[in-house]
Design a protein around this motif. Structure first.
Motif, PDB file in Angstrom:
ATOM      1  N   GLY A  28       0.791  -1.224  -0.179  1.00  0.00           N
ATOM      2  CA  GLY A  28      -0.020  -0.152   0.039  1.00  0.00           C
ATOM      3  C   GLY A  28       0.880   1.078  -0.046  1.00  0.00           C
ATOM      4  N   LEU A  29       1.970   1.229  -0.592  1.00  0.00           N
ATOM      5  CA  LEU A  29       3.143   2.359  -0.641  1.00  0.00           C
ATOM      6  C   LEU A  29       2.573   3.453  -1.929  1.00  0.00           C
ATOM      7  CD1 LEU A  29       6.518   0.565   0.085  1.00  0.00           C
ATOM      8  CD2 LEU A  29       5.023   1.688   1.779  1.00  0.00           C
ATOM      9  N   THR A  30       2.854   4.512  -1.545  1.00  0.00           N
ATOM     10  CA  THR A  30       2.795   5.446  -2.674  1.00  0.00           C
ATOM     11  C   THR A  30       4.073   5.879  -3.362  1.00  0.00           C
ATOM     12  OG1 THR A  30       2.985   7.453  -0.970  1.00  0.00           O
ATOM     13  CG2 THR A  30       0.878   6.763  -1.553  1.00  0.00           C
ATOM     14  N   THR A  31       5.242   5.368  -2.599  1.00  0.00           N
ATOM     15  CA  THR A  31       6.640   5.421  -3.376  1.00  0.00           C
ATOM     16  C   THR A  31       6.991   4.197  -3.717  1.00  0.00           C
ATOM     17  OG1 THR A  31       7.253   6.995  -1.266  1.00  0.00           O
ATOM     18  CG2 THR A  31       9.105   5.822  -2.607  1.00  0.00           C
ATOM     19  N   ILE A  32       7.344   4.307  -4.927  1.00  0.00           N
ATOM     20  CA  ILE A  32       7.714   2.954  -5.829  1.00  0.00           C
ATOM     21  C   ILE A  32       9.214   2.953  -6.089  1.00  0.00           C
ATOM     22  CG2 ILE A  32       7.129   1.523  -7.834  1.00  0.00           C
ATOM     23  CD1 ILE A  32       4.548   3.065  -7.685  1.00  0.00           C
TER      24      ILE A  32
END
Length: 553
Positions: A28-32
Motif C-alpha cells: 500500500g505504498l505511494t513510493t515505488i
C-alpha cells in the motif's frame, strides 16, 4: 544501451521494476522504487520529501514521461517521477484491479459522482452511466466550455485506458506536421525503437477471419468495401496471443470481457509493464503516486522548485511539499504540461516563457459516430474490446479520414457499427490563464470541429449509401445526434515543438526545462498518437542526455 524488450524473457531490469511495482501495491505504498532508500552518501534513490533536491524530476508517468525516465535512469541520473494518480495493480474486493465497462464503480472515474462514458445512451435510455462514489479512479473526462478531453489517471497515464492501437502515421503527413524533424531518422530508428519497447504485436489474420469476437469488424470491412474503401489491420499493445487464449478458455478474460476504458485486468502491455518497469529497474528512478504538481518556479541558481500536493485516494490533501531539481521534464500530457507552463508564465513564476505556450492545441480531428445495420446483418453479441481494423481513406485529397472500427461490447446484439474517425482538421485552440480559478482554460468552439464533422460525414455517407443504412442518433445522449464532436481521446499541442520549445523539446527562455509529451505535436498526427509521442520522446531525450545532462555532470 537499449534493451530488446521484444525478448519473451523479461530482462533483469524489467523484472526488478515489476517486483518493485508489485511490492508497493502489496504494502500500500505511494513510493515505488527498486533501490533501497538513499542515505546522505547515496542519492541513487530520490524521494519526494519536502525540501529535497534531486537531479531530475519528471512530471507524469505517460508515454513521453516514461521514455524520459528510463533513459535518464540508464544514464545513471537519479530521477523522481511525480504522478497525480495512483498505482493500479492491487486487486479490490472483487479480485480485480479494474472494474468493467458494464458495471462501473468508483475505480472507473477520477473524482466523479457519475461515470461519463463516451456513449451516453442506448435507444435514448440512460442505461450506460452509473452513480459512483468520488475517488481517484483511472479515467478522467476534463470539461471545458465546448470540448471535453479523456485522460488516464494513474501510473502509466493514458496507456491504462486507451484501446492500445499502436499506429505509425503516414510519413508524408508526419513530414507536414513536424517538418523540422528528420523523418528518415524517425522511421528508421525511433519508431522501431518505440514499437519494440512498447511490445507492439499484430493480430493473427487467420484467427481474425474465424473468430466470433471480430465479427463486428468484418461486417464494417465488408460495408466499407461496398463503398470502395479499403481497410487495414492495426497493431496493438494488447497481447493478441493472450486474447486467443481468452477465446479458447485457457486465459483469463479481459478484452473478451468488455474491459478497456476503465482499464484491462489482463493482456495489455501498458507502460507500467514496459517502459516504467524498466525505468524502475535501473535503480535510479523513483515514482511517487498521488503527488500533484501545482506550480513551478525558477531559483537564482537556475534550478527549479515544484509546489506539490500529496493526497490520499479519497482526495484529501495530506501534505504540501516543495521539491527542487536541476533538470525538469514535463510529461503530464497535452493538458497537464500546458497548464503548468501557462500558469507559470502568466503568474510571473516563469516570465520568460514565450507567447507560443498555450497555442497549437487540437483534438487530432476526433469524431465519433455510429451506424445502424439491417437486422439481417448483425454485428455479434460477442465483441473484443480491442480494435484491430481501421478504414484508411487518408489519401483522399479533399477529406482525409482514418476511422477505427470500434467495438460496442454490450454482451448482446445491437446491430451497431461504431467508429472513431481521425480527420485532418486545421483548426487549433489555445489555453489561457484564468486568474479567478487559477486554471488554464481552453478556447475552442464547436464550430471549429465543423471541418472534422464534414470529413467524417463524407466518408460515412458513402458507406450508408452503398449499404442502404443510416446513422444511429441515440448513442451520444438524449438529443438527436449522429456525430459526437464535443469530446476527444487524442489531445495534442499546447507547447508545440519548434515554437514553444526548440527542436528537441527544450522550453524557450529557460535552461534544463523540457516538454516530453503530446503537447509538442501541433494538434494533429492523423492516427492514434501514442507511438509518435513515444518515438519523438526517444529522439529528444537522446539528444538532451548527450548535450545537457552528461555535459553538466
Amino acid at each position: 544501451m537499449f534493451e530488446n524488450q521484444q525478448n519473451p524473457q523479461l530482462s533483469r531490469r524489467r523484472l526488478l521494476g515489476l517486483a518493485a511495482l508489485s511490492g508497493a501495491a502489496v504494502a500500500g505504498l505511494t513510493t515505488i522504487s527498486a533501490a533501497p532508500r538513499a542515505t546522505a552518501a547515496d542519492k541513487a534513490s530520490p524521494r519526494a520529501d519536502s525540501g529535497s533536491f534531486v537531479p531530475a524530476v519528471v512530471i507524469g508517468t505517460g508515454y513521453g514521461a516514461a521514455v524520459s525516465a528510463l533513459r535518464l535512469g540508464e544514464a545513471g541520473v537519479p530521477t523522481l517521477m511525480l504522478e497525480m494518480g495512483q498505482l493500479w495493480n492491487k486487486p479490490a474486493e472483487d479480485g480485480n484491479v479494474f472494474c468493467g465497462m458494464l458495471t462501473p464503480d468508483r475505480r472507473s472515474s477520477w473524482f466523479k459522482s457519475r461515470t461519463e462514458a463516451p456513449l451516453g445512451s442506448f435507444l435514448w435510455l440512460d442505461v450506460i452511466n452509473r452513480n459512483i462514489d468520488p475517488y481517484a479512479g483511472v479515467l478522467d473526462r476534463v470539461h471545458f466550455d465546448e470540448m471535453s478531453v479523456y485522460v488516464g489517471r494513474g501510473v502509466g497515464g493514458g496507456s491504462l485506458v486507451n484501446g492500445g492501437m499502436a499506429v505509425v502515421p503516414k510519413r508524408t503527413y508526419f513530414e507536414e506536421v513536424l517538418p523540422q524533424v528528420d523523418a528518415a531518422q524517425m522511421y528508421e530508428r525511433y519508431f522501431p525503437r518505440a514499437n519494440a519497447a512498447l511490445k507492439v504485436n499484430h493480430i493473427d489474420p487467420a484467427w481474425f477471419e474465424d473468430t466470433e469476437w471480430y465479427k463486428f469488424a468484418r461486417v464494417s470491412r465488408e460495408q466499407a468495401g461496398k463503398a470502395g474503401l479499403s481497410t487495414t489491420f492495426v497493431p496493438n499493445v494488447y497481447d493478441f496471443d493472450h486474447m486467443k487464449g481468452e477465446a479458447a478458455g485457457t486465459a483469463p478474460k479481459s478484452a473478451l470481457a468488455g474491459e478497456v476504458i476503465y482499464g484491462n485486468n489482463h493482456g495489455k502491455q501498458s507502460l507500467d509493464k514496459t517502459y516504467l518497469a524498466a525505468a524502475l529497474g535501473t535503480g535510479k528512478v523513483t515514482i511517487e503516486t498521488l503527488h500533484r504538481v501545482t506550480a513551478i518556479r525558477e531559483q537564482a541558481d537556475g534550478s527549479y522548485v515544484l509546489s506539490v500536493d500529496q493526497s490520499d485516494a479519497d482526495g484529501t490533501v495530506i501534505a504540501h511539499k516543495e521539491i527542487s531539481c536541476r533538470h525538469l521534464f514535463l510529461g503530464a500530457g497535452s493538458l497537464g504540461s500546458t497548464e503548468l507552463l501557462v500558469r507559470a508564465r502568466d503568474t510571473g513564476a516563469l516570465p520568460r516563457l514565450n507567447s507560443e505556450v498555450g497555442e497549437g492545441w487540437g483534438p487530432n480531428g476526433n469524431i465519433m459516430t455510429g451506424r445502424a445495420n439491417h437486422v439481417w446483418n448483425p454485428t455479434g453479441a460477442h465483441q473484443s474490446s480491442i480494435p484491430a481494423l481501421g478504414i484508411d481513406d487518408w489519401d483522399n485529397p479533399t477529406a482525409p479520414v482514418f476511422a477505427e472500427i470500434a467495438p460496442m461490447p454490450a454482451g448482446l446484439e445491437t446491430w451497431v457499427s461504431l467508429y472513431l474517425a481521425i480527420t485532418k482538421n486545421p483548426e487549433r485552440g489555445k489555453f489561457v490563464y484564468d486568474k479567478a480559478t487559477d486554471r488554464a482554460v481552453l478556447r475552442w468552439t464547436r464550430a471549429q470541429n465543423a471541418p472534422a464533422v464534414e470529413a467524417a460525414k463524407s466518408l460515412f455517407d458513402r458507406i450508408n449509401k452503398a449499404n442502404t443504412t443510416m446513422y444511429r442518433y441515440d448513442l451520444f445522449g438524449p438529443q438527436l445526434k449522429n456525430f459526437a464532436d464535443d469530446f476527444c481521446y487524442h489531445p495534442l499541442g499546447g507547447c508545440v515543438l519548434g515554437k514553444a520549445t526548440d527542436g528537441y523539446g527544450r522550453v524557450a527562455g529557460y535552461h534544463n526545462l523540457y516538454v516530453t509529451d503530446g503537447a509538442l505535436i501541433p494538434g494533429s498526427i492523423g492516427v492514434n498518437p501514442f507511438v509518435t509521442i513515444t518515438a519523438l520522446a526517444e529522439r529528444n531525450i537522446e539528444r538532451i542526455i548527450a548535450e545537457d545532462v552528461k555535459a553538466a555532470s
